[in-house]
Scaffold this active site. Structure first.
Site, PDB file in Angstrom:
ATOM      1  N   HIS A 125     -21.620 -64.318  65.582  1.00 27.60           N
ATOM      2  CA  HIS A 125     -23.014 -64.765  65.564  1.00 27.60           C
ATOM      3  C   HIS A 125     -23.311 -65.825  64.501  1.00 27.60           C
ATOM      4  CE1 HIS A 125     -23.373 -62.196  62.074  1.00 27.60           C
ATOM      5  NE2 HIS A 125     -24.565 -62.721  61.858  1.00 27.60           N
ATOM      6  N   HIS A 136     -26.339 -70.125  62.709  1.00 29.66           N
ATOM      7  CA  HIS A 136     -26.635 -68.720  63.003  1.00 29.66           C
ATOM      8  C   HIS A 136     -27.120 -68.644  64.443  1.00 29.66           C
ATOM      9  CE1 HIS A 136     -28.428 -64.749  62.837  1.00 29.66           C
ATOM     10  NE2 HIS A 136     -27.797 -64.553  61.691  1.00 29.66           N
TER      11      HIS A 136
END
Length: 155
Positions: A65, A80
C-alpha cells in the site's frame, strides 16, 4: 562534442492514472493537513502505480500500500495507495519491487485491483508526498494518466 553529452534533467511525472486532487481534499487529516509533507493525490481509476522518476526504492511496505522512492540527488517521495488500505493486508496489491531495488522512471511498482479496494469500502485517493520538505504547486487538476508531465512544480 560535450554539448550533445549533457543529459536533460528528468522531469517528475504522474505515477498513476486517475483524477488529480490537491492534498487538502484527501479524506484523511494526516495527509490533508500535510503532516507528512506537501504533495497531491490521485483518485485511482487505473491499476498500475509507476515510478515518477528514476531512483531507489527506499521503502516498500509488505502490504503493497505504500512505497518510498528516492532520487540519486536525494529527493524522496512517499506514494500511499488509498486510505486505510494497510488493513487489507496485501489483498488487492500485486507488488513488483522491493526495498533497495533500482527503478527507472515508468517502472511499475505495484498493480492495484481498484475494484477490490473499493469493494472493501476503502478510499482510492492516493497521496504522493514530498517528505523532504519541498513545497509543490499543482499545475493541473482533473484527469491524468500515469506518465503525464507538467502536473506539478517543485519549489
Amino acid at each position: 562534442m560535450g554539448f550533445f553529452s549533457r543529459k536533460k534533467k528528468e522531469e517528475f511525472v504522474c505515477p498513476m492514472t486517475g483524477i488529480l486532487h490537491p492534498m487538502e481534499e484527501v479524506p484523511d487529516p494526516a495527509f490533508s493537513e500535510k503532516l507528512l509533507g506537501d504533495g497531491f493525490a490521485v483518485e485511482l481509476t487505473g491499476g498500475e502505480v509507476k515510478a515518477p522518476f528514476s531512483g531507489t526504492i527506499a521503502a516498500a511496505f509488505p502490504t503493497g500500500h505504500a512505497f518510498g522512492v528516492k532520487t540519486k540527488e536525494g529527493m524522496e517521495i512517499l506514494i500511499h495507495i488509498g486510505i486505510d488500505t494497510v488493513s487489507l493486508e496485501g489483498k488487492g496489491f500485486d507488488v513488483k519491487v522491493k526495498q533497495g531495488d533500482s527503478v527507472k522512471q515508468g517502472d511499475v511498482l505495484v498493480v492495484v485491483d481498484v475494484d477490490y479496494v473499493k469493494s472493501q469500502e476503502k478510499s482510492v485517493y492516493s497521496p504522493v508526498i514530498f517528505t523532504g520538505g519541498q513545497k509543490i504547486d499543482l499545475l493541473k487538476t482533473g484527469n491524468v494518466q500515469a506518465g503525464d508531465g507538467e502536473i506539478i512544480k517543485i519549489n
